[in-house]
Design an enzyme around this catalytic site. Structure first.
Site, short mmCIF file in Angstrom:
data_model
loop_
_atom_site.label_atom_id
_atom_site.label_comp_id
_atom_site.label_asym_id
_atom_site.label_seq_id
_atom_site.Cartn_x
_atom_site.Cartn_y
_atom_site.Cartn_z
N VAL A 82 45.09 31.93 37.60
CA VAL A 82 44.69 33.28 38.06
C VAL A 82 43.78 33.99 37.13
O VAL A 82 44.34 34.06 35.73
CB VAL A 82 45.99 34.03 38.37
CG1 VAL A 82 45.45 35.77 38.75
CG2 VAL A 82 46.68 33.66 39.36
N LYS A 83 42.70 34.39 37.12
CA LYS A 83 41.68 35.30 36.40
C LYS A 83 42.11 36.60 36.37
O LYS A 83 42.04 37.14 37.20
CB LYS A 83 40.27 34.86 36.60
CG LYS A 83 39.87 33.48 36.78
CD LYS A 83 38.47 33.19 37.30
CE LYS A 83 37.19 33.64 36.25
NZ LYS A 83 36.12 33.43 36.81
#
Length: 224
Positions: A82-83
């Site tokens: 997850v960015k």
């Protein structure tokens, strides 16, 4: 140094996977917005096309929204990363998610201070924007070198994933700094394995020499 592709181009992803050089795939909201299909279908196809991680960015800016989106993204596959933007509540979100076992990638990094905080928060990856830093401040590789020295000095787990790399020269300079990985657009990746006139001329000379010797040319060992 590992190579990730920054794309949703399935054919390009499959080709890189078949070449044995692909470590993972990154996306961002701008890239995903080019798709004319359901986003979950796009992500599923990317996961099927390669065996590495797939990074997807949250679009919420508040903590609660980032956490909710991140958890839904992570639930898609154990290979999801997850960015999270390296600003404001993003650092808190990284810390909380990593403690839950969700791999995070600190993104939109322009300064070493952002990467330092991401490392302290426990982010798995951090992505300095190489070309954008070069255009704005002109010191992208100084930022990379400072950041890598900081990670090495304190033994942080965070790996630098140099992003927004726009030329082969930038790719090579990233490699020289010792960062863990680089994420490339398809066009730059293709330039890495493209031929040139010098290469082709050398191959033509090899072929001409081989064809001139019948014993070699007709050897069973080299039959197509």
């Amino acid at each position: 140094m590992k190579i990730w592709l920054d794309t949703i181009d399935i054919d390009a992803i499959r080709k890189a996977q078949a070449m044995g050089v692909l470590a993972g795939v990154t996306t961002n909201p701008s890239i995903l917005a080019t798709a004319n299909r359901d986003v979950e279908a796009v992500l599923s196809e990317i996961l099927d096309a390669q065996t590495g991680p797939l990074a997807v960015q949250v679009v919420a800016r508040g903590l609660d929204g980032m956490l909710a989106q991140a958890r839904r993204i992570a639930a898609i596959s154990p290979r999801m990363v997850v960015k999270i933007p390296a600003v404001g509540d993003g650092f808190r979100a990284m810390s909380m998610l990593e403690r839950e076992g969700v791999a995070t990638l600190a993104t939109a990094i322009f300064e070493t201070r952002q990467l330092a905080l991401a490392a302290l928060a426990g982010a798995s990856y951090a992505a300095p924007y190489v070309n954008r830093i070069e255009l704005s401040a002109g010191n992208a590789f100084e930022v990379l070198e400072q950041s890598q020295r900081l990670l090495d000095a304190y033994g942080y787990k965070t790996a630098i994933l140099a992003a927004a790399v726009k030329t082969v020269e930038q790719f090579l300079r990233c490699a020289q700094t010792g960062v863990a990985a680089v994420t490339l657009p398809v066009a730059v990746f293709q330039q890495l394995y493209a031929s040139s006139e010098d290469i082709e001329e050398s191959l033509r000379k090899f072929d001409a020499a081989w064809q001139s010797n019948g014993l070699m040319r007709d050897a069973a060992l080299f039959k197509a």
